[in-house]
Enzyme design. Structure first.
Site, PDB file in Angstrom:
ATOM      1  N   HIS A   1      28.438  28.248  13.116  1.00  0.00           N
ATOM      2  CA  HIS A   1      27.704  29.169  12.538  1.00  0.00           C
ATOM      3  C   HIS A   1      27.455  27.786  11.545  1.00  0.00           C
ATOM      4  O   HIS A   1      25.503  27.337  11.492  1.00  0.00           O
ATOM      5  CB  HIS A   1      27.537  30.089  11.502  1.00  0.00           C
ATOM      6  CG  HIS A   1      27.999  31.102  12.846  1.00  0.00           C
ATOM      7  ND1 HIS A   1      27.056  31.607  13.656  1.00  0.00           N
ATOM      8  CD2 HIS A   1      28.803  31.733  13.274  1.00  0.00           C
ATOM      9  CE1 HIS A   1      26.795  33.090  14.557  1.00  0.00           C
ATOM     10  NE2 HIS A   1      28.420  32.843  14.587  1.00  0.00           N
TER      11      HIS A   1
ATOM     12  N   HIS B   1      34.251  29.098  16.083  1.00  0.00           N
ATOM     13  CA  HIS B   1      33.238  29.603  16.333  1.00  0.00           C
ATOM     14  C   HIS B   1      32.350  29.998  14.791  1.00  0.00           C
ATOM     15  O   HIS B   1      31.366  30.051  14.584  1.00  0.00           O
ATOM     16  CB  HIS B   1      33.549  31.015  16.868  1.00  0.00           C
ATOM     17  CG  HIS B   1      32.753  32.257  16.644  1.00  0.00           C
ATOM     18  ND1 HIS B   1      32.323  32.365  18.279  1.00  0.00           N
ATOM     19  CD2 HIS B   1      31.621  32.635  15.648  1.00  0.00           C
ATOM     20  CE1 HIS B   1      30.384  33.469  18.027  1.00  0.00           C
ATOM     21  NE2 HIS B   1      30.823  33.582  16.614  1.00  0.00           N
ATOM     22  N   GLU B   2      33.102  31.097  13.993  1.00  0.00           N
ATOM     23  CA  GLU B   2      32.558  30.678  12.425  1.00  0.00           C
ATOM     24  C   GLU B   2      32.485  29.407  11.121  1.00  0.00           C
ATOM     25  O   GLU B   2      30.593  28.943  11.441  1.00  0.00           O
ATOM     26  CB  GLU B   2      33.405  31.451  11.266  1.00  0.00           C
ATOM     27  CG  GLU B   2      33.566  32.377  11.926  1.00  0.00           C
ATOM     28  CD  GLU B   2      32.908  33.201  12.300  1.00  0.00           C
ATOM     29  OE1 GLU B   2      31.634  33.360  11.894  1.00  0.00           O
ATOM     30  OE2 GLU B   2      32.391  33.922  13.233  1.00  0.00           O
TER      31      GLU B   2
ATOM     32  N   GLY C   1      34.586  37.575  12.818  1.00  0.00           N
ATOM     33  CA  GLY C   1      34.647  36.373  11.788  1.00  0.00           C
ATOM     34  C   GLY C   1      32.872  36.796  11.277  1.00  0.00           C
ATOM     35  O   GLY C   1      32.108  37.418  11.602  1.00  0.00           O
TER      36      GLY C   1
ATOM     37  N   CYS D   1      30.013  37.452  19.193  1.00  0.00           N
ATOM     38  CA  CYS D   1      28.898  37.540  18.101  1.00  0.00           C
ATOM     39  C   CYS D   1      28.406  38.445  18.126  1.00  0.00           C
ATOM     40  O   CYS D   1      27.481  38.852  18.217  1.00  0.00           O
ATOM     41  CB  CYS D   1      28.336  35.766  18.680  1.00  0.00           C
ATOM     42  SG  CYS D   1      27.685  35.461  16.563  1.00  0.00           S
ATOM     43  N   LEU D   2      28.568  38.646  16.260  1.00  0.00           N
ATOM     44  CA  LEU D   2      27.903  39.491  15.574  1.00  0.00           C
ATOM     45  C   LEU D   2      26.346  39.893  16.027  1.00  0.00           C
ATOM     46  O   LEU D   2      25.255  40.923  16.172  1.00  0.00           O
ATOM     47  CB  LEU D   2      28.298  40.085  14.495  1.00  0.00           C
ATOM     48  CG  LEU D   2      29.637  40.112  14.450  1.00  0.00           C
ATOM     49  CD1 LEU D   2      30.250  41.130  13.138  1.00  0.00           C
ATOM     50  CD2 LEU D   2      30.191  41.406  15.259  1.00  0.00           C
TER      51      LEU D   2
ATOM     52  N   GLN E   1      25.108  33.925   9.337  1.00  0.00           N
ATOM     53  CA  GLN E   1      24.765  35.317   9.525  1.00  0.00           C
ATOM     54  C   GLN E   1      23.587  36.620   9.171  1.00  0.00           C
ATOM     55  O   GLN E   1      23.265  37.611   9.382  1.00  0.00           O
ATOM     56  CB  GLN E   1      25.957  36.383   9.938  1.00  0.00           C
ATOM     57  CG  GLN E   1      26.283  34.871  11.590  1.00  0.00           C
ATOM     58  CD  GLN E   1      27.560  35.230  12.102  1.00  0.00           C
ATOM     59  OE1 GLN E   1      28.522  35.403  11.449  1.00  0.00           O
ATOM     60  NE2 GLN E   1      27.709  36.325  14.222  1.00  0.00           N
TER      61      GLN E   1
END
Ligand code: NI
Length: 172
Positions: free
Chosen positions: A137, A133-134, A46, A91-92, A51
């Site tokens: 953000h 999670h997304e 994701g 997480c990226l 991000q």
């Protein structure tokens, strides 16, 4: 299409409230394509617009093993959750780290697709985790705020999983 730079924890764009998308534009279509490419290249499941430094309510998710089923969610809203799952999450924007996070086992969200048509995205397990999670953000929240225990490096996480398996073996 192009890869976008993934912003990392500590950068201001990751702690901001994102603005709604009012209309689809060529720029946004390119952004969405780039986000999907960036997510796949980074082997993430994701990616949220903040991000890559864009403060808009837009996320892409792909939990398929082949990485060929991206879901695009514009202005997503969490509608329903059920149950609980506790497991590893990364997480990226927090590279090389993993933490244990409890999330709903099932999540359902409403959103708009790339044509600004209403859609429902719902799922269990990893998809439910990714949705939650997304969406976090977009409100400036990272999973690190929810981690139970220490934030682990990849090596520490591998050790943690080994220990967990050893414990389970003992119980059998
Ligand atoms: Ni993330």
């Amino acid at each position: 299409m192009a890869l976008r730079e993934i912003r990392e924890m500590g950068e201001a764009c990751l702690s901001k409230n994102c603005k709604e998308v009012k209309e689809m534009t060529d720029r946004l279509r390119i952004l969405i394509e780039d986000m999907i490419e960036t997510m796949h290249a980074a082997e993430g499941v994701g990616l949220a617009a903040p991000q890559v430094g864009i403060l808009r309510r837009l996320v892409v998710i792909d939990v398929s093993e082949e990485g060929d089923s991206p879901i695009i969610m514009i202005n997503p809203v969490l509608e329903e959750t059920r149950g609980e799952q506790t497991g590893p999450e990364g997480c990226l924007s927090v590279p090389g780290k993993t933490g244990i996070v409890t999330r709903p086992e099932y999540a359902k969200a409403s959103a708009l697709d790339i044509n600004m048509k209403p859609i429902i995205v719902e799922g269990e397990g990893l998809l439910a985790r990714a949705i939650c999670h997304e969406l976090d953000h977009l409100d400036g929240h990272l999973y690190t705020e929810l981690v139970e225990g220490p934030l682990m490096t990849n090596e520490e996480f591998a050790q943690y999983m080994n220990d967990l398996e050893a414990e389970e073996d003992e119980e059998e």
